[in-house]
Design a protein around this motif. Structure first.
Motif, PDB file in Angstrom:
ATOM      1  N   ILE A 226       0.834  -1.216   0.000  1.00 47.98           N
ATOM      2  CA  ILE A 226       0.000   0.000   0.000  1.00 47.98           C
ATOM      3  C   ILE A 226       0.863   1.259   0.000  1.00 47.98           C
ATOM      4  O   ILE A 226       0.476   2.270  -0.562  1.00 47.98           O
ATOM      5  CB  ILE A 226      -1.041   0.061   1.153  1.00 47.98           C
ATOM      6  CG1 ILE A 226      -0.394  -0.104   2.499  1.00 47.98           C
ATOM      7  CG2 ILE A 226      -2.217  -0.842   0.948  1.00 47.98           C
ATOM      8  CD1 ILE A 226      -1.327   0.371   3.603  1.00 47.98           C
ATOM      9  N   ASP A 227       2.029   1.150   0.603  1.00 48.48           N
ATOM     10  CA  ASP A 227       2.917   2.320   0.556  1.00 48.48           C
ATOM     11  C   ASP A 227       3.328   2.617  -0.885  1.00 48.48           C
ATOM     12  O   ASP A 227       3.312   3.758  -1.331  1.00 48.48           O
ATOM     13  CB  ASP A 227       4.163   2.065   1.411  1.00 48.48           C
ATOM     14  CG  ASP A 227       5.114   3.254   1.391  1.00 48.48           C
ATOM     15  OD1 ASP A 227       4.780   4.248   2.056  1.00 48.48           O
ATOM     16  OD2 ASP A 227       6.140   3.208   0.694  1.00 48.48           O
TER      17      ASP A 227
ATOM     18  N   HIS B 147       1.738   1.831  -3.569  1.00 47.16           N
ATOM     19  CA  HIS B 147       0.607   2.282  -4.386  1.00 47.16           C
ATOM     20  C   HIS B 147       0.144   3.689  -3.984  1.00 47.16           C
ATOM     21  O   HIS B 147       0.023   4.580  -4.837  1.00 47.16           O
ATOM     22  CB  HIS B 147      -0.554   1.291  -4.253  1.00 47.16           C
ATOM     23  CG  HIS B 147      -1.775   1.735  -4.988  1.00 47.16           C
ATOM     24  ND1 HIS B 147      -1.781   1.968  -6.346  1.00 47.16           N
ATOM     25  CD2 HIS B 147      -3.023   2.036  -4.564  1.00 47.16           C
ATOM     26  CE1 HIS B 147      -2.971   2.379  -6.716  1.00 47.16           C
ATOM     27  NE2 HIS B 147      -3.746   2.434  -5.661  1.00 47.16           N
ATOM     28  N   ILE B 148      -0.063   3.887  -2.689  1.00 42.54           N
ATOM     29  CA  ILE B 148      -0.667   5.157  -2.270  1.00 42.54           C
ATOM     30  C   ILE B 148       0.367   6.258  -2.108  1.00 42.54           C
ATOM     31  O   ILE B 148       0.155   7.374  -2.545  1.00 42.54           O
ATOM     32  CB  ILE B 148      -1.482   4.949  -0.975  1.00 42.54           C
ATOM     33  CG1 ILE B 148      -2.684   4.077  -1.318  1.00 42.54           C
ATOM     34  CG2 ILE B 148      -1.941   6.271  -0.369  1.00 42.54           C
ATOM     35  CD1 ILE B 148      -3.479   3.588  -0.166  1.00 42.54           C
ATOM     36  N   HIS B 149       1.470   5.926  -1.513  1.00 46.12           N
ATOM     37  CA  HIS B 149       2.476   6.963  -1.260  1.00 46.12           C
ATOM     38  C   HIS B 149       3.344   7.219  -2.491  1.00 46.12           C
ATOM     39  O   HIS B 149       3.534   8.350  -2.911  1.00 46.12           O
ATOM     40  CB  HIS B 149       3.328   6.542  -0.070  1.00 46.12           C
ATOM     41  CG  HIS B 149       4.336   7.565   0.341  1.00 46.12           C
ATOM     42  ND1 HIS B 149       5.429   7.256   1.069  1.00 46.12           N
ATOM     43  CD2 HIS B 149       4.435   8.886   0.094  1.00 46.12           C
ATOM     44  CE1 HIS B 149       6.150   8.340   1.271  1.00 46.12           C
ATOM     45  NE2 HIS B 149       5.564   9.346   0.682  1.00 46.12           N
TER      46      HIS B 149
END
Lengths: 476, 173
Positions: free
Chosen positions: B125-126, B128-130
Motif C-alpha cells: 500500500i505504501d 501504491h498510495i504513497h
C-alpha cells in the motif's frame, strides 16, 4: 451479500485502476444498488484517509496540549542527551576514543550554481567558513548561501532559481508526501523561481509558499513577504504569530513541512497577481500586479543578436565615452569576432557586449581604431569559452588607473599594475561554457582601459586589433 | 454572514469536498489543490452566499468546474462520470461523514491497523498510495499478475476496514 469480485472491482475503481468501460459498468451497478454505493463510499473514505496518513507521516504540528507535553519530554531528553554527550566526549578524549559517526548530508536533487555575477558565497551546514562560490559549485541541503552585491542562478531538479543581490537563504530538503522536496528558507532578499516540475517551496519568517508548476517571485523585506506570480499559481499560507523562527532547526538540513506552524487560511495567488504575507495575519487578498524582474533578465544569457554599429550606438549612445576613439558608425553591419590578429578591411570585432548591474562594458575593435574596453563603472568582465587546455592572454593599457585587480577563477587573484597578463586555464574550466575574468579597478579616476589585444591561445575566437600603427600583441 | 462564520462554514465542508474532489480525479494531491482553489473562489464570492441555498452543492459545483477546466486543459476525459457522482453526492459526501472528530479517531485507528499489517502488505500500500505505483507497475515490480495485485489490494483494504471497526469498538468513548 456482495459478490467478492464486485468488491475487488470497487476497490480497484476507488484506486483509479479500472478501464472506462469497467467503470461505467460499475457505476451502473452502483446506481441500482444502494449497498454497493455505501461500500464504494466507505472505500473512498478509507482511501482518502490512507492518502492523508501517508502524505503526513509526522503528527500534526498545531496540536496544543499534546505538543506542549511532547516539548517538555523532548527538552528533558535533550538535557539528558547533552549531559551524556558531554560525559562521553570528556571520557573519550584520550587515545582510542570511539569514532563519531556522522550522518551523510541530505542530497538535494542536483543543486548546482550555474551562473554567478559578482561576489556570492556559501557555507556548508552550520559552519562559519564561507567559500566564494564559483559556477558549477554543488550545494547540499543545509548549506547557506549569500549574495551581497552579486547575484546567482541555481539549478535544482529542473527548477531554475534566480537569486537577487542582498539575499540570504538556506537550502533545505522538506519531507513531503512523496519524498523530499526542495525548500528554500529565505531569510532576506529576493528569489525568482522557474519551476519545471521540481516544486521548490519557499519558506520565509512570514509564511510558506507552495507552487503549482509555476514561475514566481518571493521577496522578503521589512517584516513582510511579497509574492508575485508570473505563470501558474502559488499557495501562500502565513505562519502563526507563535512561529518565531524561519525554520524548525531540529535537523538543519531537513524540515518537515507539517511541523511548520501555519495559519489555516491559504491564499491562491494566480498568474499576474501578487500578495503580501506577514506572520500572524491572513495573507493579503491577491491583487493584480507585477514586480520588476529586470534583474532576472540580467542573469540570463544574453540572446544572440547581430552586432551592428546601430546596436552599439543604441546600447551606449553616440557620445558615450565607451565608444570614443572607435568612431562607430551606425551603417556598420556584419560585425563579428575575428581570429587573432588584425581584422581585415573594414571588419570590426566586438565582444562582450554585456551589462553588469549599473556597469556596461564593451570591447570594440576596428582596424583603424584602438580597441576599447571601457566601463562606466569599475568592473570589467571578459567572458570566453576555452575548448582546449589553453593559456589566456590579455594586454591592457590602463589609463589613469593606479591599480588593477585581476581575478581568474580558482587560478590567480592579484593586485598590481597589470599590462601583460597570461593565465593558465585550470583543467577543470576547459570545455566550460564560460570562464569569467574580473578586472577590477581598485583606484579611480574614471576607468578607461585601452586594450590592444585579447587572445586566447590555441583557440579560434579572439577579438582585437592593434592601435593605429601598432600591431596587437600576441602571446606565445 | 460574518467573515469568520463563513470561514467556519467553509472549514466544515472542506473534508467532504476533498472526498468529492478525490472521487472525481482519484489523485490526492490534485484533489487537495482543487479544493484549495475552490475554497479560494468560494471565499472571494462570499457576498453571493445566502443561507437558504444548499452550500454543499454550491461548493461541489465550484470543485466540478475547477476539475473540468483542468481536464479540458489536459485534453482528457474524467474517470467517474460527473453525473453519477453528482447524483449521489449528497449521500456519499455528506459533511456528517467527514466530521473532524470522528475522522481523526478513525484515522488514528487506521494508523494503528496499518502497523499491524504484514510487512509485505504495508509495502504494497505504501508503493501504491504513497509512491504512486499503478497496479500494473506493481505487478511488474513484484513479478505477479495484475489480478493478484487487485485481489491483494482488496484483501488489505478489507482487513484494514475490519481492524478499524474493532479498534473503535474496543476503544473507550
Amino acid at each position: 451479500m456482495i459478490d467478492p469480485s464486485t468488491l475487488i472491482r470497487i476497490v480497484a475503481g476507488v484506486d483509479g485502476e479500472l478501464s472506462p468501460e469497467e467503470l461505467r459498468r460499475l457505476e451502473q451497478e452502483m446506481a441500482d444498488d444502494p449497498e454497493l454505493r455505501r461500500v464504494f463510499s466507505d472505500m473512498l473514505r478509507q482511501r482518502l484517509m490512507l492518502s492523508e496518513l501517508m502524505a503526513a507521516p509526522a503528527p500534526a504540528a498545531a496540536d496544543g496540549a499534546r505538543r506542549r507535553r511532547l516539548m517538555v519530554l523532548l527538552a528533558a531528553a535533550a538535557a539528558l542527551l547533552l549531559v551524556l554527550g558531554v560525559s562521553i566526549f570528556l571520557a573519550g578524549r584520550g587515545p582510542g576514543r570511539a569514532q563519531v559517526v556522522r550522518k551523510p548530508p541530505v542530497e538535494l536533487p542536483a543543486a548546482r550554481l550555474t551562473r554567478i555575477r559578482g561576489e556570492v558565497r556559501y557555507a556548508r551546514g552550520e559552519t562559519q567558513t564561507w567559500t566564494e562560490a564559483t559556477e558549477g559549485a554543488r550545494l547540499r541541503a543545509g548549506d547557506r548561501f549569500e549574495t551581497r552585491l552579486g547575484a546567482a542562478v541555481l539549478e535544482m531538479g529542473g527548477a531554475r532559481i534566480f537569486v537577487n543581490r542582498s539575499t540570504r537563504l538556506r537550502l533545505l530538503a522538506a519531507a513531503g508526501s512523496s519524498g523530499d522536496v526542495p525548500l528554500l528558507n529565505l531569510a532576506v532578499g529576493e528569489v525568482y523561481i522557474r519551476d519545471a516540475g521540481a516544486r521548490v517551496h519557499v519558506e520565509t519568517a512570514d509564511g510558506l509558499f507552495s507552487p503549482v508548476g509555476t514561475r514566481f517571485d518571493v521577496k522578503r523585506s521589512q517584516g513582510a513577504t511579497l509574492v508575485a506570480v508570473e505563470e501558474g499559481s502559488v499557495y501562500a499560507r502565513a505562519k502563526t504569530g507563535k512561529a518565531a523562527r524561519a525554520s524548525p532547526p531540529r535537523r538543519p538540513s531537513r524540515v518537515n513541512l507539517e511541523r511548520i506552524e501555519l495559519m489555516e487560511k491559504a491564499v491562491r495567488i494566480a498568474a499576474g497577481q501578487l500578495s503580501r504575507v506577514a506572520r500572524g495575519a491572513a495573507p493579503g487578498a491577491p491583487a493584480p500586479g507585477h514586480v520588476p524582474l529586470a534583474w532576472v533578465r540580467r542573469l540570463e544569457p544574453a540572446p544572440a543578436r547581430p552586432i551592428t554599429g546601430e546596436t552599439l550606438l543604441a546600447d551606449f549612445g553616440a557620445g558615450d565615452r565607451s565608444l570614443r576613439g572607435s568612431r562607430v558608425k551606425a551603417s556598420w553591419t556584419n560585425l563579428r569576432f575575428t581570429k587573432t590578429g588584425a581584422a581585415p578591411g573594414k571588419k570590426f570585432a566586438a565582444r562582450a557586449n554585456q551589462y553588469l548591474g549599473q556597469h556596461a562594458q564593451v570591447m570594440v575593435a576596428h582596424e583603424d581604431s584602438i580597441l576599447h574596453i571601457a566601463s562606466r563603472g569599475m568592473t570589467l568582465r571578459v567572458r570566453c569559452r576555452v575548448d582546449r587546455k589553453a593559456q589566456l592572454g590579455l594586454y591592457l593599457v590602463p589609463q589613469g588607473i593606479s591599480e588593477l585587480e585581476m581575478i581568474f577563477p580558482r587560478a590567480q587573484s592579484a593586485v598590481g599594475q597589470w599590462q601583460n597578463v597570461l593565465f593558465d586555464v585550470p583543467d577543470d574550466l576547459v570545455g566550460r561554457d564560460i570562464v569569467d575574468i574580473t578586472v577590477r579597478a581598485v583606484a579611480a579616476p574614471p576607468p578607461v582601459f585601452l586594450v590592444d589585444e585579447i587572445a586566447i591561445q590555441n583557440h579560434a575566437v579572439s577579438a582585437g586589433t592593434g592601435a593605429a600603427g601598432r600591431k596587437g600583441a600576441e602571446y606565445e | 454572514m460574518e467573515a469568520r462564520e463563513y470561514e467556519k462554514l467553509l472549514h466544515t465542508h472542506r473534508r467532504s469536498l476533498l472526498g468529492y474532489a478525490f472521487a472525481t480525479c482519484r489523485n490526492f494531491h490534485t484533489a487537495e489543490d482543487m479544493v484549495q482553489e475552490a475554497l479560494t473562489i468560494a471565499w472571494a464570492k462570499r457576498s453571493h452566499y445566502f443561507p437558504e441555498a444548499d452550500f454543499g452543492s454550491w461548493l461541489r459545483a465550484i470543485v466540478r468546474n475547477v476539475w473540468l477546466r483542468q481536464v479540458r486543459s489536459e485534453s482528457r476525459r474524467p474517470d467517474l462520470s460527473c453525473e453519477f457522482i453528482e447524483q449521489y453526492a449528497d449521500e456519499m459526501f455528506a459533511p456528517a461523514q467527514y466530521e473532524e472528530s470522528p475522522w481523526q479517531e478513525e484515522k488514528t485507528a487506521l494508523a494503528q491497523c496499518i502497523r499491524k499489517l504484514e510487512a509485505r502488505d504495508r509495502r504494497l500500500i505504501d508503493m501504491h498510495i504513497h509512491q504512486g505505483y499503478s497496479y500494473s507497475r506493481l505487478s511488474q515490480r513484484l513479478g505477479r499478475t495484475v489480478n493478484w495485485v487487485k485481489v491483494r489490494m482488496f484483501r488489505i483494504r478489507q482487513a484494514l476496514g475490519t481492524c478499524v471497526k474493532k479498534t473503535l469498538e474496543i476503544s473507550p468513548g
